[in-house]
Design a protein around this motif. Structure first.
Motif, PDB file in Angstrom:
ATOM      1  N   GLN A   1       0.814  -1.209   0.000  1.00 24.47           N
ATOM      2  CA  GLN A   1       0.000   0.000   0.000  1.00 24.47           C
ATOM      3  C   GLN A   1       0.852   1.265   0.000  1.00 24.47           C
ATOM      4  N   MET A   2       2.064   1.177   0.532  1.00 20.56           N
ATOM      5  CA  MET A   2       3.014   2.281   0.517  1.00 20.56           C
ATOM      6  C   MET A   2       4.315   1.754  -0.068  1.00 20.56           C
ATOM      7  N   SER A   3       5.098   2.638  -0.705  1.00 21.88           N
ATOM      8  CA  SER A   3       6.227   2.157  -1.497  1.00 21.88           C
ATOM      9  C   SER A   3       7.458   3.027  -1.350  1.00 21.88           C
ATOM     10  N   ALA A   4       8.567   2.490  -1.843  1.00 23.76           N
ATOM     11  CA  ALA A   4       9.788   3.242  -2.106  1.00 23.76           C
ATOM     12  C   ALA A   4      10.361   2.687  -3.403  1.00 23.76           C
ATOM     13  N   PHE A   5      10.639   3.553  -4.369  1.00 21.60           N
ATOM     14  CA  PHE A   5      11.186   3.127  -5.658  1.00 21.60           C
ATOM     15  C   PHE A   5      12.693   3.341  -5.697  1.00 21.60           C
ATOM     16  N   VAL A   6      13.376   2.434  -6.394  1.00 24.85           N
ATOM     17  CA  VAL A   6      14.798   2.603  -6.702  1.00 24.85           C
ATOM     18  C   VAL A   6      15.003   2.193  -8.153  1.00 24.85           C
ATOM     19  N   ASP A   7      15.631   3.074  -8.944  1.00 21.92           N
ATOM     20  CA  ASP A   7      16.040   2.714 -10.301  1.00 21.92           C
ATOM     21  C   ASP A   7      17.350   1.958 -10.184  1.00 21.92           C
ATOM     22  N   GLY A   8      17.327   0.674 -10.526  1.00 26.36           N
ATOM     23  CA  GLY A   8      18.520  -0.150 -10.380  1.00 26.36           C
ATOM     24  C   GLY A   8      19.572   0.100 -11.440  1.00 26.36           C
ATOM     25  N   HIS A   9      19.246   0.896 -12.464  1.00 28.26           N
ATOM     26  CA  HIS A   9      20.149   1.156 -13.591  1.00 28.26           C
ATOM     27  C   HIS A   9      20.624  -0.150 -14.222  1.00 28.26           C
ATOM     28  N   ASP A  10      19.781  -1.153 -14.130  1.00 24.99           N
ATOM     29  CA  ASP A  10      20.038  -2.460 -14.743  1.00 24.99           C
ATOM     30  C   ASP A  10      18.842  -2.891 -15.584  1.00 24.99           C
ATOM     31  N   GLY A  11      17.998  -1.909 -15.930  1.00 25.20           N
ATOM     32  CA  GLY A  11      16.781  -2.202 -16.671  1.00 25.20           C
ATOM     33  C   GLY A  11      15.575  -2.431 -15.789  1.00 25.20           C
ATOM     34  N   TYR A  12      15.800  -2.555 -14.485  1.00 27.55           N
ATOM     35  CA  TYR A  12      14.709  -2.825 -13.557  1.00 27.55           C
ATOM     36  C   TYR A  12      14.425  -1.623 -12.659  1.00 27.55           C
ATOM     37  N   ILE A  13      13.152  -1.475 -12.304  1.00 27.15           N
ATOM     38  CA  ILE A  13      12.728  -0.605 -11.222  1.00 27.15           C
ATOM     39  C   ILE A  13      12.418  -1.496 -10.025  1.00 27.15           C
ATOM     40  N   TYR A  14      13.012  -1.177  -8.902  1.00 23.82           N
ATOM     41  CA  TYR A  14      12.786  -1.931  -7.677  1.00 23.82           C
ATOM     42  C   TYR A  14      11.785  -1.165  -6.819  1.00 23.82           C
ATOM     43  N   GLU A  15      10.834  -1.900  -6.235  1.00 25.08           N
ATOM     44  CA  GLU A  15       9.803  -1.268  -5.416  1.00 25.08           C
ATOM     45  C   GLU A  15       9.688  -2.004  -4.084  1.00 25.08           C
ATOM     46  N   TYR A  16       9.988  -1.267  -3.025  1.00 26.97           N
ATOM     47  CA  TYR A  16       9.725  -1.779  -1.686  1.00 26.97           C
ATOM     48  C   TYR A  16       8.265  -1.501  -1.352  1.00 26.97           C
ATOM     49  N   GLY A  17       7.616  -2.468  -0.741  1.00 27.45           N
ATOM     50  CA  GLY A  17       6.215  -2.308  -0.381  1.00 27.45           C
ATOM     51  C   GLY A  17       6.000  -2.546   1.103  1.00 27.45           C
ATOM     52  N   THR A  18       5.170  -1.695   1.721  1.00 27.93           N
ATOM     53  CA  THR A  18       4.777  -1.881   3.113  1.00 27.93           C
ATOM     54  C   THR A  18       3.265  -1.752   3.217  1.00 27.93           C
ATOM     55  N   PRO A  19       2.662  -2.323   4.259  1.00 26.56           N
ATOM     56  CA  PRO A  19       1.225  -2.128   4.473  1.00 26.56           C
ATOM     57  C   PRO A  19       0.938  -0.675   4.852  1.00 26.56           C
ATOM     58  N   SER A  20      -0.316  -0.314   4.883  1.00 27.33           N
ATOM     59  CA  SER A  20      -0.705   1.002   5.371  1.00 27.33           C
ATOM     60  C   SER A  20      -0.191   1.170   6.790  1.00 27.33           C
ATOM     61  N   GLY A  21       0.292   2.329   7.094  1.00 32.66           N
ATOM     62  CA  GLY A  21       0.666   2.635   8.457  1.00 32.66           C
ATOM     63  C   GLY A  21       2.121   2.402   8.763  1.00 32.66           C
ATOM     64  N   ARG A  22       2.395   2.255  10.045  1.00 36.19           N
ATOM     65  CA  ARG A  22       3.770   2.278  10.523  1.00 36.19           C
ATOM     66  C   ARG A  22       4.213   0.989  11.207  1.00 36.19           C
ATOM     67  N   HIS A  23       3.538  -0.084  10.984  1.00 34.43           N
ATOM     68  CA  HIS A  23       3.836  -1.272  11.783  1.00 34.43           C
ATOM     69  C   HIS A  23       4.204  -2.490  10.953  1.00 34.43           C
TER      70      HIS A  23
END
Length: 439
Positions: A246-268
């Motif tokens: 539901q919440m994310s952080a993107f990183v361009d891997g500069h290897d052709g891929y986009i990496y996406e970290y995913g977390t649930p809503s909120g802080r836990h």
């Protein structure tokens, strides 16, 4: 904002569709109304976010130690004069990403969450999200804002709206990335703000812009439902497990891929990791998930790469540390970092770079995408100011092996960092800060 606190958290409560009324709010005590649905507000955010107290504030904390507050990015006292230029007097988050030279401009795009403007008007000119642009390359002295998508002279417009489905309350950006000159932002549709650190989402989805953030569209095919089994009219069937993205952080891997970290809503929740060929970022079937040893198609096999609690995550490479850096808010409302050689981890123990003891009600640390080397520039928000502050941290001495799992002590408890006071916009009011524990 994100009320984000990107925003706030976790358990779904079917009964909590309408936020409870509350005293306080970014436009002063009591607010002036309540928020409407589908990203179109009719009143004060103060009634929706009961943990916000006081009016928008421009107080800049004066700190000792390796992290210094440089300036307010938004609101009272900001050198960017966001009140007059953009009718932004209170806001939060400030998710930043490089625009990839879209339209021949090399900008950093900065997305904010729930935003208020003129506190003297009905509804406080609330917007669910706004965007500012900066081409400022001198990161040491703050961030200068060049422009914003406007709906009228000197008024930033809400850039992203939801699908308008029943119960949709506000649309909050959580991460941004550019791919081939197109801007992508993952937003979450909030159904209710519950208790601090907890909120309920209907879904997250990718929005995209082909004109450097001026206009945005949602892609229904990228919806990740916030509740397993929820029926969203007109939206394709959703894979179970998407509640964890539901919440994310993107990183361009500069290897052709986009990496996406995913977390649930909120802080836990914990952080999972996906990757997708950049050219297929809008195709959920092309995403692969890290299962601890390899990339798999089944989201259900994904394992945490950063254990809970993780919230408002920001990840990027730092050449000085020679590591990837993950920044997020911990349960003590402090900003911590971890270090890793690979995006999949292992990730080191935590180091507190900004203590919630010294800067109370802190949340939402997001690194500047152009920061690199010994000094780490980032933004963060506090609930009492309900505005975004620009910080700078000296990383010298913070090198840490990814295999070192020991959490380091909060420098506010060891005497390495102290709050000396708070400088207000007028320059004539200084509030002496308490010494941290142990002082």
């Amino acid at each position: 904002m994100a009320v984000s606190a990107t925003v706030a958290a976790v358990a779904l409560s079917a009964a909590s569709v309408t936020p409870a009324s509350a005293e306080g709010g970014p436009c002063g005590q009591g607010g002036s109304g309540s928020l409407g649905g589908s990203g179109s507000a009719t009143g004060s955010i103060g009634t929706a976010l009961p943990w916000i107290t006081g009016a928008p504030d421009g107080g800049v904390p004066r700190l000792t130690g390796r992290t210094k507050a440089v300036e307010m990015v938004t609101g009272p006292g900001s050198p960017n004069d966001t009140i007059k230029r953009f009718n932004v007097s209170g806001t939060d988050l400030g998710i930043m990403w490089d625009n990839g030279n879209a339209d021949g401009r090399h900008d950093v795009l900065v997305a904010f969450g729930d935003t208020v403007g003129d506190c003297g008007t009905d509804g406080d000119d609330w917007r669910s999200n706004v965007l500012l642009r900066s081409s400022d390359t001198n990161l040491a002295d703050g961030i200068r804002i060049d422009s914003s998508p406007l709906s009228a002279p000197n008024r930033s417009k809400q850039i992203i709206r939801g699908f308008g489905i029943p119960g949709e309350y506000t649309i909050i950006p959580t991460a941004g990335v550019a791919v081939g000159g197109v801007q992508y932002v993952r937003v979450m549709s909030v159904r209710s703000w519950d208790t601090p650190g907890n909120w309920t989402t209907l879904y997250s989805v990718l929005a995209y812009s082909t004109d450097n953030g001026e206009n945005w569209q949602l892609d229904p095919a990228t919806v990740r439902a916030g509740i397993d089994g929820i029926d969203i009219p007109g939206i394709p069937a959703i894979t179970p497990g998407n509640t964890k993205f539901q919440m994310s952080a993107f990183v361009d891997g500069h290897d052709g891929y986009i990496y996406e970290y995913g977390t649930p809503s909120g802080r836990h929740g914990s952080a999972l990791l996906a990757r997708v060929p950049g050219t297929q970022i809008r195709d959920l079937t092309a995403y692969r998930y890290w299962n601890g040893s390899t990339w798999v198609a089944d989201l259900g096999e994904a394992v945490p790469v950063i254990e809970s609690p993780v919230s408002e995550l920001s990840v990027q490479w730092n050449s000085y540390l020679n590591k990837y850096v993950a920044m997020y808010t911990d349960t003590s409302n402090s900003l911590v970092i971890r270090q890793a050689d690979r995006l999949e981890g292992p990730w080191s123990g935590t180091q507190t770079i900004l203590s919630g003891v010294l800067v109370p009600s802190l949340y939402g640390g997001f690194m500047h995408p152009w920061t690199d080397g010994r000094y780490l520039e980032f933004v963060a928000t506090t609930w009492d100011r309900y505005n975004v502050i620009y910080f700078r941290t000296d990383l010298d001495g913070l090198q840490m092996a990814a295999t070192d799992q020991a959490d380091r002590p909060d420098p506010a408890t060891t005497g390495q960092a102290r709050l000396l006071g708070v400088d207000h916009p007028e320059g004539d009011e200084v509030i002496d800060g308490p010494a941290p524990a142990g002082q």
